[in-house]
Design an enzyme around this catalytic site. Sequence first.
Site, PDB file in Angstrom:
ATOM      1  N   SER A 145       0.854  -1.199   0.000  1.00 62.74           N
ATOM      2  CA  SER A 145       0.000   0.000   0.000  1.00 62.74           C
ATOM      3  C   SER A 145       0.882   1.239   0.000  1.00 62.74           C
ATOM      4  O   SER A 145       2.033   1.187   0.479  1.00 62.74           O
ATOM      5  CB  SER A 145      -0.878   0.008   1.254  1.00 62.74           C
ATOM      6  OG  SER A 145      -1.521   1.260   1.408  1.00 62.74           O
ATOM      7  N   TYR A 158      -1.231   0.220  10.754  1.00 60.31           N
ATOM      8  CA  TYR A 158      -1.442  -0.195   9.358  1.00 60.31           C
ATOM      9  C   TYR A 158      -0.235   0.171   8.499  1.00 60.31           C
ATOM     10  O   TYR A 158       0.240  -0.647   7.713  1.00 60.31           O
ATOM     11  CB  TYR A 158      -2.726   0.427   8.800  1.00 60.31           C
ATOM     12  CG  TYR A 158      -3.040  -0.037   7.393  1.00 60.31           C
ATOM     13  CD1 TYR A 158      -3.294  -1.388   7.131  1.00 60.31           C
ATOM     14  CD2 TYR A 158      -3.046   0.857   6.327  1.00 60.31           C
ATOM     15  CE1 TYR A 158      -3.563  -1.823   5.833  1.00 60.31           C
ATOM     16  CE2 TYR A 158      -3.316   0.435   5.034  1.00 60.31           C
ATOM     17  CZ  TYR A 158      -3.578  -0.905   4.789  1.00 60.31           C
ATOM     18  OH  TYR A 158      -3.837  -1.343   3.510  1.00 60.31           O
TER      19      TYR A 158
HETATM   20  P1  NDP Z   1     -11.552  -5.968   1.128  1.00 60.69           P
HETATM   21  O1  NDP Z   1     -11.955  -5.739   2.552  1.00 60.69           O
HETATM   22  O2  NDP Z   1     -12.581  -5.875   0.074  1.00 60.69           O
HETATM   23  O3  NDP Z   1     -10.830  -7.377   0.997  1.00 60.69           O
HETATM   24  C1  NDP Z   1     -10.011  -7.909   2.015  1.00 60.69           C
HETATM   25  C2  NDP Z   1      -9.894  -9.410   1.793  1.00 60.69           C
HETATM   26  O4  NDP Z   1      -8.985  -9.937   2.773  1.00 60.69           O
HETATM   27  C3  NDP Z   1     -11.207 -10.137   1.932  1.00 60.69           C
HETATM   28  O5  NDP Z   1     -11.324 -11.104   0.933  1.00 60.69           O
HETATM   29  C4  NDP Z   1     -11.099 -10.774   3.301  1.00 60.69           C
HETATM   30  O6  NDP Z   1     -11.832 -12.014   3.316  1.00 60.69           O
HETATM   31  C5  NDP Z   1      -9.607 -11.069   3.366  1.00 60.69           C
HETATM   32  N1  NDP Z   1      -9.150 -11.278   4.729  1.00 60.69           N
HETATM   33  C6  NDP Z   1      -9.173 -10.399   5.756  1.00 60.69           C
HETATM   34  N2  NDP Z   1      -8.739 -10.996   6.878  1.00 60.69           N
HETATM   35  C7  NDP Z   1      -8.436 -12.274   6.544  1.00 60.69           C
HETATM   36  C8  NDP Z   1      -7.957 -13.386   7.267  1.00 60.69           C
HETATM   37  N3  NDP Z   1      -7.698 -13.327   8.579  1.00 60.69           N
HETATM   38  N4  NDP Z   1      -7.765 -14.545   6.611  1.00 60.69           N
HETATM   39  C9  NDP Z   1      -8.020 -14.637   5.290  1.00 60.69           C
HETATM   40  N5  NDP Z   1      -8.497 -13.634   4.539  1.00 60.69           N
HETATM   41  C10 NDP Z   1      -8.695 -12.456   5.181  1.00 60.69           C
HETATM   42  O7  NDP Z   1     -10.393  -4.914   0.852  1.00 60.69           O
HETATM   43  P2  NDP Z   1      -9.313  -4.779  -0.321  1.00 60.69           P
HETATM   44  O8  NDP Z   1      -9.647  -5.630  -1.472  1.00 60.69           O
HETATM   45  O9  NDP Z   1      -9.133  -3.335  -0.532  1.00 60.69           O
HETATM   46  O10 NDP Z   1      -8.028  -5.315   0.427  1.00 60.69           O
HETATM   47  C11 NDP Z   1      -7.150  -6.255  -0.125  1.00 60.69           C
HETATM   48  C12 NDP Z   1      -5.725  -5.875   0.247  1.00 60.69           C
HETATM   49  O11 NDP Z   1      -5.422  -4.612  -0.330  1.00 60.69           O
HETATM   50  C13 NDP Z   1      -5.467  -5.710   1.735  1.00 60.69           C
HETATM   51  O12 NDP Z   1      -4.206  -6.264   2.030  1.00 60.69           O
HETATM   52  C14 NDP Z   1      -5.445  -4.197   1.928  1.00 60.69           C
HETATM   53  O13 NDP Z   1      -4.685  -3.815   3.036  1.00 60.69           O
HETATM   54  C15 NDP Z   1      -4.820  -3.766   0.620  1.00 60.69           C
HETATM   55  N6  NDP Z   1      -5.001  -2.394   0.173  1.00 60.69           N
HETATM   56  C16 NDP Z   1      -6.243  -1.827   0.034  1.00 60.69           C
HETATM   57  C17 NDP Z   1      -6.374  -0.529  -0.461  1.00 60.69           C
HETATM   58  C18 NDP Z   1      -7.698   0.144  -0.593  1.00 60.69           C
HETATM   59  O14 NDP Z   1      -7.751   1.397  -0.568  1.00 60.69           O
HETATM   60  N7  NDP Z   1      -8.788  -0.582  -0.786  1.00 60.69           N
HETATM   61  C19 NDP Z   1      -5.199   0.220  -0.903  1.00 60.69           C
HETATM   62  C20 NDP Z   1      -3.952  -0.473  -0.705  1.00 60.69           C
HETATM   63  C21 NDP Z   1      -3.871  -1.729  -0.218  1.00 60.69           C
HETATM   64  P3  NDP Z   1     -12.694 -12.569   4.559  1.00 60.69           P
HETATM   65  O15 NDP Z   1     -13.169 -11.401   5.343  1.00 60.69           O
HETATM   66  O16 NDP Z   1     -13.780 -13.340   3.861  1.00 60.69           O
HETATM   67  O17 NDP Z   1     -11.737 -13.452   5.285  1.00 60.69           O
HETATM   68  C1  8X3 Z   2      -5.074   1.613   1.822  1.00 64.03           C
HETATM   69  C2  8X3 Z   2      -4.697   2.975   1.352  1.00 64.03           C
HETATM   70  O1  8X3 Z   2      -4.200   5.359   2.104  1.00 64.03           O
HETATM   71  O2  8X3 Z   2      -6.164   4.249   3.025  1.00 64.03           O
HETATM   72  O3  8X3 Z   2      -3.966   0.803   1.954  1.00 64.03           O
HETATM   73  O4  8X3 Z   2      -3.976   3.631   3.775  1.00 64.03           O
HETATM   74  S1  8X3 Z   2      -4.755   4.090   2.637  1.00 64.03           S
END
Ligand code: NDP
Ligand code: 8X3
Length: 259
Positions: A145, A158
Amino acid sequence: MAISLAGKWVLITGASSGFGAAAAAAFGALRCQLLLGARRLDRLAAAAAAARQAGAPQALVHALDVTKTASVQDFAQWARTNTSAVDVLINNAGGAHGLEPVAVGRDEDWEAMLQTNVLGLLRVTRAVLPMMPKDAGSSILNIGSVAGRSAYEGGAAYCAAKAGELIITQTLRLELNGTGIRIGSIDPGMARTEFGLVRFKGDQARAEKVYDGIHPLLAEDVAEALVWAATRPPHVNIDEMVIKSVDQAATFKVFRRTQ
Ligand code: NDP
Ligand code: 8X3
């Protein structure tokens, strides 16, 4: 020139929503075979169905909680019953919990962020690495991220977790040197997924407000970046990719349109 991943096995953690579900559909459209893990099995099944619809010959699902070593081992064992080779590993499971300053931060939030984004990444990688073919264009793509590259208030745990992801990726690149296994960090900025809903513990209005007046990244944009990185010729390693909305110049420099 892009390599074909048709018939190759792609393992995606956190495939039940957001980037993971979009990646399942995008790799499915390349006719990849998919191993998908997350905790919410109903959502995982829906993502698998969408991936099959997109073209995946197989989209198999199994429960996975990356915070539990036993669950990760069970998932890897299940993966081995389906294939001997994982060609692409996408370590995506993770997210943020809370946005409080350290002075009032909660243990359970800090623990959840470090357990998923850092320890989960390590556990899954350790379990899957023995299944990754050497010198065959295999890739590990970790979702980092912009938060791992610069701090923001309320983001201590985070940001630390995603900075940890980047350092783990860099460490693995050193450790895997000579194997031909590629490894990169794909680091998005603000993207419209369930990320905000999780961070703000189900407060939909607060989650939506983050995107007020901007055109954030969509999950599909990140999925396309993952596909691009994994389909480079086998001698090409994409080390790090930062991908942001054009409205987000820096983490807290966001242009918001008023109309
Ligand atoms: P979502 O919340 O839509 O997806 C997160 C996913 O992670 C879900 O499928 C969830 O599945 C899974 N997850 C969470 N905890 C667990 C666990 N303990 N075991 C297995 N699976 C888990 O968010 P995003 O798609 O945005 O997030 C995906 C990744 O991208 C993350 O690492 C996030 O930090 C990162 N990210 C997101 C950004 C954003 O602005 N959206 C920007 C930069 C990075 P379930 O709950 O079914 O287990
Ligand atoms: C998610 C992007 O800027 O909300 O990783 O931390 S930010």
